[in-house]
Design an enzyme around this catalytic site. Structure first.
Site, PDB file in Angstrom:
ATOM      1  N   GLU A  65      39.321  37.136  40.413  1.00  0.00           N
ATOM      2  CA  GLU A  65      40.431  37.451  41.308  1.00  0.00           C
ATOM      3  C   GLU A  65      40.215  38.797  42.000  1.00  0.00           C
ATOM      4  O   GLU A  65      39.866  39.783  41.364  1.00  0.00           O
ATOM      5  CB  GLU A  65      41.733  37.483  40.502  1.00  0.00           C
ATOM      6  CG  GLU A  65      42.982  37.777  41.321  1.00  0.00           C
ATOM      7  CD  GLU A  65      44.228  37.895  40.454  1.00  0.00           C
ATOM      8  OE1 GLU A  65      45.335  37.773  40.998  1.00  0.00           O
ATOM      9  OE2 GLU A  65      44.081  38.106  39.226  1.00  0.00           O
ATOM     10  N   LYS A  74      48.907  32.346  45.809  1.00  0.00           N
ATOM     11  CA  LYS A  74      49.341  32.422  44.416  1.00  0.00           C
ATOM     12  C   LYS A  74      50.843  32.210  44.289  1.00  0.00           C
ATOM     13  O   LYS A  74      51.643  32.896  44.926  1.00  0.00           O
ATOM     14  CB  LYS A  74      48.932  33.779  43.841  1.00  0.00           C
ATOM     15  CG  LYS A  74      49.164  33.956  42.353  1.00  0.00           C
ATOM     16  CD  LYS A  74      48.560  35.294  41.909  1.00  0.00           C
ATOM     17  CE  LYS A  74      48.723  35.555  40.432  1.00  0.00           C
ATOM     18  NZ  LYS A  74      48.065  36.844  40.045  1.00  0.00           N
ATOM     19  N   CYS A 129      45.117  33.419  38.347  1.00  0.00           N
ATOM     20  CA  CYS A 129      45.545  34.298  37.256  1.00  0.00           C
ATOM     21  C   CYS A 129      46.877  33.870  36.636  1.00  0.00           C
ATOM     22  O   CYS A 129      46.908  32.914  35.886  1.00  0.00           O
ATOM     23  CB  CYS A 129      45.584  35.744  37.731  1.00  0.00           C
ATOM     24  SG  CYS A 129      45.547  36.966  36.381  1.00  0.00           S
TER      25      CYS A 129
END
Length: 301
Positions: free
Chosen positions: A43, A116, A153
């Site tokens: 990331e 995200k 993540c």
């Protein structure tokens, strides 16, 4: 038989952005030389993990998908090497900012753009300061080497993410990550918990998982985090079948899986056949109520 060789990587990052890009490229080239066809970088690898603290100057790092240096560089590299690369970057779109990922297919074409969905907000992980919640929904992409799903993540802690990607036909799940020590709780080591939650996603959906985490200690003005690495690849049962041996140095590991055999396993285990979406209404609420209206629930009570 439809075999694919996957690679996970991990590296340290500094404010020498040229060096970050060069070392990420070196990892990709080395993994490709080892036969990897889909290679996962961590990331936000272009920079240190700037979300350690709230600092408005870091917004200057954000670029559009069309102008991002890492997107341009690594999509060209994907084409050169004939590999698939999920590429994490700090995106600016209009007046908003996102923690985003695009997938470069083996010909360099961008075949997916995901923002995200789940954002942490804890000491050392100040992501809600920098990013808006993603608005793309969960994305899967058809690539030269298979149909893949990528999340980022904190998304990996939510089983709903993995299940939606699996339902959309993802044959492999990829999670680029930045996770390490907890400034508010220095005694906590989440590394094995972090691995197990994604191993569970693989086992529950019978879909291999690839996770890539950064390594090294990064410091802000008042905060530091030591990122623990432990990047890994699982099989369809959730067993870890590849992980770098060294969590102190830039490294990679690879594993080869048969996607047709994995598809057959999903069919034989029947976990998708036996789902009961009609009973899962509580998932649409924050509090577990079957109805999204608290007033309705009070009336029923």
């Amino acid at each position: 038989m439809r075999k694919v060789t996957l690679a996970t990587t991990q590296m340290t990052c500094s404010w020498d952005l040229d060096d970050n890009i060069a070392r990420a490229e070196s990892l990709v080239r080395t993994a490709a030389n080892d036969g990897a066809q889909i290679i996962l970088l961590q990331e936000l690898f272009e920079t240190p993990y700037f979300c350690l603290e709230q600092n408005p100057s870091h917004f200057e790092q954000a670029k559009t998908a069309q102008t991002s240096r890492v997107v341009q560089h690594f999509s060209a590299l994907a084409k050169e090497l004939g590999v698939v690369l999920p590429i994490s970057f700090f995106e600016r779109a209009g007046q908003n900012f996102f923690n985003s990922i695009v997938i470069a297919d083996a010909d360099g074409a961008l075949v997916s753009h995901y923002r995200k969905s789940h954002l942490p907000q804890n000491p050392g992980y100040e992501e809600k300061y920098y990013f808006s919640h993603g608005d793309t929904g969960f994305q899967v992409a058809d690539t030269k080497y298979g149909r893949i799903g990528c999340a980022v993540c904190w998304d990996q802690w939510f089983p709903e993410t993995a299940r939606v990607l699996a339902l959309k036909g993802a044959e492999v799940l990829f999670y680029p990550t930045a996770i390490g020590s907890e400034p508010a709780n220095p005694e906590l080591d989440s590394s094995r918990h972090w691995q197990r939650v994604m191993q569970g996603h693989a086992a529950a959906n019978l879909v291999p998982v690839v996770a890539s985490n950064r390594i090294g200690t990064e410091r802000g003005k008042n905060t530091e985090i030591t990122f623990y690495g432990f990047s890994f690849i699982t099989d369809t049962t959730g067993a870890i079948i590849a992980t770098p041996e060294d969590n102190k140095s830039d490294s990679h590991s690879t594993a080869t899986l048969d996607l047709d055999a994995a598809a057959q396993a999903r069919t034989e285990w029947c976990v998708f056949r036996d789902r009961r979406p009609d009973l899962y209404g509580a998932l649409l609420s924050l509090d577990g109520a079957d109805s999204r209206s608290p007033i309705t629930n009070l009336t029923k009570a």
